[in-house]
Motif scaffolding. Structure first.
Motif, mmCIF file in Angstrom:
data_model
loop_
_atom_site.group_PDB
_atom_site.id
_atom_site.type_symbol
_atom_site.label_atom_id
_atom_site.label_comp_id
_atom_site.label_asym_id
_atom_site.label_seq_id
_atom_site.Cartn_x
_atom_site.Cartn_y
_atom_site.Cartn_z
ATOM 1 N N VAL A 298 0.852 -1.188 0.000
ATOM 2 C CA VAL A 298 0.000 0.000 0.000
ATOM 3 C C VAL A 298 0.886 1.235 0.000
ATOM 4 C CG1 VAL A 298 -1.745 1.287 1.290
ATOM 5 C CG2 VAL A 298 -1.820 -1.226 1.252
ATOM 6 N N ALA A 299 0.570 2.206 -0.857
ATOM 7 C CA ALA A 299 1.385 3.409 -0.989
ATOM 8 C C ALA A 299 1.527 4.140 0.343
ATOM 9 C CB ALA A 299 0.788 4.335 -2.037
ATOM 10 N N ALA A 300 2.744 4.593 0.633
ATOM 11 C CA ALA A 300 3.047 5.340 1.858
ATOM 12 C C ALA A 300 4.014 6.453 1.494
ATOM 13 C CB ALA A 300 3.639 4.427 2.922
ATOM 14 N N PRO A 301 3.504 7.591 0.979
ATOM 15 C CA PRO A 301 4.385 8.679 0.527
ATOM 16 C C PRO A 301 5.340 9.198 1.596
ATOM 17 C CG PRO A 301 2.133 9.015 -0.258
ATOM 18 C CD PRO A 301 2.084 7.875 0.704
ATOM 19 N N ALA A 302 5.000 9.032 2.869
ATOM 20 C CA ALA A 302 5.885 9.504 3.935
ATOM 21 C C ALA A 302 7.208 8.746 3.947
ATOM 22 C CB ALA A 302 5.194 9.368 5.292
ATOM 23 N N LEU A 303 7.267 7.615 3.238
ATOM 24 C CA LEU A 303 8.496 6.821 3.161
ATOM 25 C C LEU A 303 9.243 7.033 1.856
ATOM 26 C CD1 LEU A 303 7.219 3.410 4.610
ATOM 27 C CD2 LEU A 303 8.707 5.060 5.751
ATOM 28 N N ASP A 304 8.832 8.021 1.054
ATOM 29 C CA ASP A 304 9.457 8.217 -0.249
ATOM 30 C C ASP A 304 10.922 8.635 -0.155
ATOM 31 O OD1 ASP A 304 7.047 7.577 -1.361
ATOM 32 O OD2 ASP A 304 6.591 9.578 -2.129
ATOM 33 N N GLY A 305 11.280 9.390 0.857
ATOM 34 C CA GLY A 305 12.644 9.889 0.969
ATOM 35 C C GLY A 305 13.657 8.764 1.136
ATOM 36 N N PRO A 306 14.860 8.894 0.555
ATOM 37 C CA PRO A 306 15.848 7.805 0.599
ATOM 38 C C PRO A 306 16.330 7.456 1.994
ATOM 39 C CG PRO A 306 16.832 9.817 -0.256
ATOM 40 C CD PRO A 306 15.361 10.073 -0.177
ATOM 41 N N ASP A 307 16.174 8.389 2.950
ATOM 42 C CA ASP A 307 16.660 8.137 4.305
ATOM 43 C C ASP A 307 15.527 7.966 5.316
ATOM 44 O OD1 ASP A 307 19.350 8.355 3.479
ATOM 45 O OD2 ASP A 307 19.210 10.541 3.582
ATOM 46 N N ALA A 308 14.280 7.917 4.855
ATOM 47 C CA ALA A 308 13.157 7.765 5.778
ATOM 48 C C ALA A 308 13.161 6.366 6.380
ATOM 49 C CB ALA A 308 11.841 8.033 5.052
ATOM 50 N N GLU A 309 12.833 6.289 7.671
ATOM 51 C CA GLU A 309 12.738 5.010 8.368
ATOM 52 C C GLU A 309 11.326 4.806 8.889
ATOM 53 O OE1 GLU A 309 14.131 2.336 8.869
ATOM 54 O OE2 GLU A 309 16.233 2.580 8.302
ATOM 55 N N LEU A 310 10.985 3.546 9.127
ATOM 56 C CA LEU A 310 9.647 3.179 9.586
ATOM 57 C C LEU A 310 9.774 2.518 10.951
ATOM 58 C CD1 LEU A 310 6.614 2.852 9.005
ATOM 59 C CD2 LEU A 310 7.158 0.718 7.798
ATOM 60 N N VAL A 311 9.070 3.091 11.933
ATOM 61 C CA VAL A 311 9.114 2.565 13.300
ATOM 62 C C VAL A 311 7.691 2.436 13.812
ATOM 63 C CG1 VAL A 311 10.174 2.777 15.573
ATOM 64 C CG2 VAL A 311 11.218 3.928 13.615
ATOM 65 N N TYR A 312 7.171 1.207 13.790
ATOM 66 C CA TYR A 312 5.823 0.939 14.300
ATOM 67 C C TYR A 312 4.783 1.925 13.771
ATOM 68 C CZ TYR A 312 6.811 -2.872 17.543
ATOM 69 O OH TYR A 312 7.127 -4.082 18.097
ATOM 70 N N GLY A 313 4.706 2.074 12.466
ATOM 71 C CA GLY A 313 3.684 2.911 11.848
ATOM 72 C C GLY A 313 4.055 4.368 11.717
ATOM 73 N N THR A 314 5.178 4.783 12.289
ATOM 74 C CA THR A 314 5.628 6.164 12.170
ATOM 75 C C THR A 314 6.789 6.242 11.187
ATOM 76 O OG1 THR A 314 5.007 6.666 14.461
ATOM 77 C CG2 THR A 314 6.548 8.170 13.393
ATOM 78 N N ALA A 315 6.634 7.095 10.183
ATOM 79 C CA ALA A 315 7.718 7.345 9.231
ATOM 80 C C ALA A 315 8.539 8.502 9.766
ATOM 81 C CB ALA A 315 7.151 7.685 7.860
ATOM 82 N N VAL A 316 9.820 8.253 10.030
ATOM 83 C CA VAL A 316 10.705 9.258 10.608
ATOM 84 C C VAL A 316 11.740 9.646 9.566
ATOM 85 C CG1 VAL A 316 12.307 9.791 12.476
ATOM 86 C CG2 VAL A 316 10.382 8.250 12.889
ATOM 87 N N ALA A 317 11.916 10.946 9.396
ATOM 88 C CA ALA A 317 12.907 11.446 8.448
ATOM 89 C C ALA A 317 13.456 12.768 8.960
ATOM 90 C CB ALA A 317 12.287 11.628 7.066
ATOM 91 N N VAL A 318 14.624 13.133 8.460
ATOM 92 C CA VAL A 318 15.193 14.444 8.759
ATOM 93 C C VAL A 318 14.955 15.317 7.539
ATOM 94 C CG1 VAL A 318 17.290 15.732 9.262
ATOM 95 C CG2 VAL A 318 16.904 13.509 10.344
ATOM 96 N N VAL A 319 14.145 16.365 7.711
ATOM 97 C CA VAL A 319 13.763 17.255 6.626
ATOM 98 C C VAL A 319 14.382 18.626 6.884
ATOM 99 C CG1 VAL A 319 11.850 18.300 5.356
ATOM 100 C CG2 VAL A 319 11.588 16.007 6.363
ATOM 101 N N ASP A 320 15.259 19.062 5.973
ATOM 102 C CA ASP A 320 15.969 20.335 6.149
ATOM 103 C C ASP A 320 16.680 20.391 7.494
ATOM 104 O OD1 ASP A 320 15.093 21.216 3.644
ATOM 105 O OD2 ASP A 320 13.231 22.012 4.497
ATOM 106 N N GLY A 321 17.257 19.252 7.895
ATOM 107 C CA GLY A 321 18.016 19.183 9.134
ATOM 108 C C GLY A 321 17.195 18.991 10.379
ATOM 109 N N VAL A 322 15.849 18.941 10.250
ATOM 110 C CA VAL A 322 14.959 18.843 11.408
ATOM 111 C C VAL A 322 14.258 17.488 11.398
ATOM 112 C CG1 VAL A 322 12.897 19.796 12.505
ATOM 113 C CG2 VAL A 322 14.593 21.327 11.475
ATOM 114 N N PRO A 323 14.244 16.747 12.518
ATOM 115 C CA PRO A 323 13.555 15.460 12.547
ATOM 116 C C PRO A 323 12.036 15.628 12.594
ATOM 117 C CG PRO A 323 14.512 15.936 14.692
ATOM 118 C CD PRO A 323 14.974 17.019 13.765
ATOM 119 N N VAL A 324 11.356 14.818 11.781
ATOM 120 C CA VAL A 324 9.894 14.883 11.663
ATOM 121 C C VAL A 324 9.344 13.469 11.701
ATOM 122 C CG1 VAL A 324 7.960 15.606 10.204
ATOM 123 C CG2 VAL A 324 10.052 16.978 10.264
#
Length: 429
Positions: A298-324
């Motif tokens: 199933v599509a999950a655009p929050a994981l599109d970034g090359p460095d995005a990680e998935l932790v129990y349903g939360t997509a975590v990435a650093v965007v412009d140096g800030v963790p989101v």
């Protein structure tokens, strides 16, 4: 009065024969195929509960097993030490060595440590005692890997060996080679199925590519082996049941080209139990994220970034140096730490996100809320913080990081590549 010439020659021949036999026996003892198992001689250690902070430094990469042991890989040996929060590497708690085969990969689940060797042999060890639990034949690894002296690639990122947990709780070990794959029960090594396939070696890490058209990537949280199949046309991602070997869903991302690069995300150590996938064209950083389940991804655009990680349903990435943190399913923002900047995502584990600052401070957040769990400098002794991070690993509340010498030279030998002779720093978070 000496021996007659005939007797002298006979004595010399007998002496030469005895020397030859002794030499042959010595050579056989040294070179003959063998295994040496040195089991534990003391009680199994209790689980540790260290306070947050740097624990110590190690010369080789640890695999945390059952929250109680550290398991290490050498060229022809796997061994463990304790306590898990020990400041330095200690005398082995147990050890297992094979000759002439080389250790190719190590995976662990619960109190079982499974080793894979260059001849394809699978040997499972009981982590509590170090004794052999079972042995099984498997396919030889596809190609060769270049592994540096810390052994991080062998224990943190093994190739061609995976563990999958089926819906009924059964655990399966999957060994993949260049021409065939085999699945055995983790409990006793009994064969469940085998399949003759042609598998490629994932690119990178110094592996010599083997001819093939299937790439085994990892296992899903629902007990399937993920394989990219390009044998009969455009690349397709197939999901093979770990218990039966049956191929279920065969899927292509919408709009994908003939070639496809797929990267599992949301995985445990060794790319096991993955809950997400990112797909892209070769050489393209702009990937597409997907959530994995029993059906098609199933599509999950929050994981599109090359460095995005998935932790129990939360997509975590650093965007412009800030963790989101965003909901992987809906993309809705769950948290944003604007008070933090210029950090990099180092590693994740089921209940923690680990970030590294510019000054090599380790910051650990709760993946659901973004709340801080711990914060401290990754420094030990007089080593300082002037190093670059290499491979990193997180499990059971611990984090281990390779420290590399600046400027990083990937082609340099180990003395130039690593910061010190004990380049691993171990911390509790």
């Amino acid at each position: 009065m000496g021996f007659p010439n005939g007797r002298r020659r006979i004595a010399a021949a007998v002496a030469a024969l005895l020397v030859a036999v002794a030499v042959a026996a010595t050579v056989y003892r040294v070179l003959a195929p063998a295994e040496v198992s040195t089991p534990a001689r003391v009680e199994y250690p209790a689980a540790a509960s260290p306070t947050a902070g740097v624990i110590g430094r190690l010369p080789v990469a640890p695999l945390i097993v059952d929250g109680r042991l550290r398991v290490y890989a050498a060229h022809r040996q796997v061994y463990a030490d304790r306590p898990v929060d020990g400041r330095y590497r200690t005398t082995p708690y147990w050890s297992y060595r094979r000759w002439p085969a080389a250790l190719d990969g190590v995976v662990a689940s619960g109190t079982t440590v499974v080793t894979r060797w260059s001849d394809g042999r699978l040997v499972a060890l009981d982590a509590r005692t170090g004794r052999v639990a079972w042995r099984a034949d498997g396919p030889a690894p596809a190609g060769e890997r270049s592994v540096r002296r810390t052994g991080a690639a062998t224990v943190w990122d093994p190739r061609g060996i995976f563990v999958a947990r089926a819906s009924d709780g059964r655990q399966v070990v999957l060994a993949v080679g260049a021409q065939w794959m085999r699945a055995v029960d983790l409990a006793d090594g009994r064969e469940l199925w085998r399949s003759h396939v042609t598998v490629t070696v994932p690119p990178g890490d110094g592996a010599d590519a083997a001819a093939g058209c299937r790439d085994a990537l990892g296992t899903t949280g629902s007990g399937q082996l993920i394989v990219v199949d390009s044998c009969a046309g455009p690349a397709v991602v197939e999901f093979r049941d770990a218990v039966t070997g049956a191929v279920g869903v065969r899927w292509r991302p919408p709009g994908a080209g003939a070639e496809l690069v797929a990267t599992p995300v949301g995985c445990g150590t060794g790319r096991t139990g993955c809950t997400g996938l990112r797909t892209a064209a070769p050489g393209d950083d702009a990937g597409r994220g997907w959530l994995l389940g029993p059906g098609e991804p199933v599509a999950a655009p929050a994981l599109d970034g090359p460095d995005a990680e998935l932790v129990y349903g939360t997509a975590v990435a650093v965007v412009d140096g800030v963790p989101v943190g965003r909901s992987a399913r809906t993309g809705a923002q769950l948290w944003r730490r604007s008070d933090l900047s210029r950090v990099r995502l180092l590693a994740v584990q089921p209940d923690r996100v680990h970030l590294l600052t510019e000054t090599n401070d380790l910051l650990t957040l709760d993946p659901a809320t973004g709340a801080q769990r711990s914060y401290f400098a990754l420094n030990v002794g007089s080593d300082g913080i002037g190093w670059a991070p290499g491979a990193a690993y997180a499990a059971d509340g611990f984090v281990a990081v390779e420290r590399l010498r600046k400027p990083v030279d990937p082609t340099g030998d180990d003395r130039r590549y690593y910061l010190t002779s004990e380049p691993l720093i171990l911390a509790a978070t």
